[in-house]
Design an enzyme around this catalytic site. Structure first.
Site, PDB file in Angstrom:
ATOM      1  CE1 TYR A  85      -3.594  -2.565   0.633  1.00  0.00           C
ATOM      2  CE2 TYR A  85      -4.664  -0.498   1.175  1.00  0.00           C
ATOM      3  CZ  TYR A  85      -4.741  -1.831   0.843  1.00  0.00           C
ATOM      4  OH  TYR A  85      -5.960  -2.421   0.724  1.00  0.00           O
ATOM      5  CE  LYS A  95       1.732 -17.689  -2.795  1.00  0.00           C
ATOM      6  NZ  LYS A  95       0.793 -18.822  -2.965  1.00  0.00           N
ATOM      7  CG  ASP A 104      -2.229 -20.029  -1.708  1.00  0.00           C
ATOM      8  OD1 ASP A 104      -1.755 -20.053  -0.548  1.00  0.00           O
ATOM      9  OD2 ASP A 104      -1.686 -20.614  -2.667  1.00  0.00           O
ATOM     10  CG  ASP A 153      -8.147  -4.561   1.588  1.00  0.00           C
ATOM     11  OD1 ASP A 153      -9.070  -4.054   2.246  1.00  0.00           O
ATOM     12  OD2 ASP A 153      -8.074  -4.501   0.349  1.00  0.00           O
ATOM     13  CG  ASP A 161     -13.801  -6.665   1.952  1.00  0.00           C
ATOM     14  OD1 ASP A 161     -13.637  -6.017   3.010  1.00  0.00           O
ATOM     15  OD2 ASP A 161     -14.222  -6.162   0.899  1.00  0.00           O
TER      16      ASP A 161
HETATM   17  C1  IPM Z   1     -10.399  -0.923   3.971  1.00  0.00           C
HETATM   18  C2  IPM Z   1     -10.617  -0.278   2.641  1.00  0.00           C
HETATM   19  C3  IPM Z   1      -9.423   0.609   2.343  1.00  0.00           C
HETATM   20  C4  IPM Z   1      -8.211  -0.290   2.266  1.00  0.00           C
HETATM   21  C5  IPM Z   1      -9.559   1.472   1.091  1.00  0.00           C
HETATM   22  C6  IPM Z   1     -10.799   2.326   1.131  1.00  0.00           C
HETATM   23  C7  IPM Z   1      -8.326   2.298   0.849  1.00  0.00           C
HETATM   24  O1  IPM Z   1     -10.840  -1.228   1.653  1.00  0.00           O
HETATM   25  O2  IPM Z   1     -10.311  -0.208   4.976  1.00  0.00           O
HETATM   26  O3  IPM Z   1     -10.326  -2.159   4.029  1.00  0.00           O
HETATM   27  O4  IPM Z   1      -7.924  -0.887   1.222  1.00  0.00           O
HETATM   28  O5  IPM Z   1      -7.496  -0.399   3.268  1.00  0.00           O
HETATM   29 MN    MN Z   2     -10.916  -3.273   2.396  1.00  0.00          MN
END
Ligand code: IPM
Ligand code: MN
Length: 371
Positions: free
Chosen positions: A142, A189, A221, A245, A249
């Protein structure tokens, strides 16, 4: 306790859900005699529209002066679909994380018994899942050097980590495991990436300081697969920025809605609390956004300041709303409960008013006297 809280509600549904979290914190302050004050500032696409900068100086100054930051959401489709945009709303959040030194992002994921059927995953797979993800937040790909060749045909993003960056977040993850079920899984990884091999080496060397914690390793993975095959095997997951990240999700489907997942981002001096969902532009202004992730982020804020009873009260009220299906359409499609309704139920439950007025029979059909 006196707390001055910077409110960066941001884009899309951010302001609607953050408004509910503020209602909850205000109810908590009243009940437990604290003094919480709130001050708004711009961030994200709304800040770009007004100032040209996704993190205006005024906003950053407020955050540096505040005790904590309550964050809404960030992002706008007009930037997502334009790969050559020079300024993006997300830069505001990334710059804020860096400026406040928020190196640890903590994301709890839990399968609520009453919501098992809401997840697209099978109930027997997700039952009893209770995991906390510790995601490194200010390093890795990042924040590494980015390049784009002059002719625009090649690009690179550098992934870099130092021992210190790994250690500081790993200490927090080991401590969290100690306070839970003593299991820590490092997701990396290491079969391919040099940075991942460094993570393994550094984290392995730290394990002797936490003898009760059983440390294991998973390639990312495989971890992604395990998260949907057998998520209850996890207790605390530690991982780098990008993997965290993605895995978080993915893990959000276990809870039945991404609208339930809260997070805390902490550093040595500052702390920021935000739902993990995005700005959900399609839902903006419709009153359908789930405020629970934002409310649970406020509970994490209370925990951060040692207000454990207060945090527990908020979590209990949220669980009560979930049990009674007082939930927005993502979880209760026919209930007719809006963002505001859910927030108000939780607010009144905290203030003890709820207990007086609740008629469960009515609530099931969306006719509670209090909402
Ligand atoms: C999160 C979001 C952020 C990230 C974005 C909005 C930059 O997806 O907080 O997980 O990738 O960290
Ligand atoms: Mn995110």
């Amino acid at each position: 306790m006196n707390l001055h809280i910077a409110v960066l509600s941001g884009d899309g549904i951010g302001p609607e859900v953050t408004h509910q979290a503020i209602k909850i914190l205000t109810a908590v302050a009243e009940k437990y005699q604290h003094n919480f004050t709130f001050e708004d500032a711009l961030v994200g696409a709304v800040a770009i529209d007004e100032t040209g900068n996704p993190l205006p100086e005024k906003t950053l100054d407020l955050c540096l002066d505040a005790d904590a930051v309550l964050f809404g959401a960030i992002g706008d489709p007009k930037y997502d679909n334009n790969p050559s945009a020079k300024v993006r709303p997300e830069q505001g959040l990334l710059a804020l994380r860096k400026a406040l030194g928020l190196y640890a992002n903590i994301r709890p994921v839990k399968a609520y018994d009453t919501l098992l059927e809401k997840s697209p995953l099978k109930e027997e797979i997700i039952r009893n899942t209770d995991v906390v993800i510790y995601r490194e937040l200010t390093g890795g790909i990042y924040f590494g050097k980015k390049t784009l060749s002059e002719d625009g045909t090649s690009a690179s993003d550098l992934c870099e980590y130092s021992k210190e960056e790994i250690e500081r977040v790993a200490h927090l993850a080991f401590k969290a495991a100690q306070g839970r079920n003593n299991k820590l899984t490092l997701v990396d990884k290491a079969n391919v990436l040099e940075t991942s091999r460094l993570w393994r080496k550094v984290v392995t060397a730290m394990a002797s300081h936490y003898p009760a914690v059983e440390l294991d390793f998973l390639f990312v993975d495989n971890a992604a697969m395990q998260m949907v095959l057998n998520p209850s095997q996890f207790d605390v997951i530690l991982t780098e920025n990008m993997f965290g990240d993605i895995i978080s999700d993915e893990a959000s489907v276990i809870g039945g809605s991404i609208g339930l997942l809260a997070s805390a981002s902490i550093g040595n001096k500052y702390a920021l609390f935000e739902p993990i969902h995005g700005s959900y532009p399609q839902a903006t202004g419709k009153g359908i956004a789930n405020p629970i992730a934002s409310i649970l982020s406020a509970a994490m804020l209370l925990d951060h300041f040692g207000l454990a009873d207060e945090a527990e009260t908020v979590r209990n009220a949220v669980e009560r709303a979930i049990d009674l299906e007082i939930c927005t359409p993502d979880l209760n499609a026919n209930g007719g409960y809006s963002t505001e309704n859910v927030g108000t139920f939780i607010e009144e439950f905290i203030a003890d008013i709820g207990a007086l007025h609740i008629n469960s029979g009515n609530i099931k059909v969306g006719q509670s006297t209090i909402i």
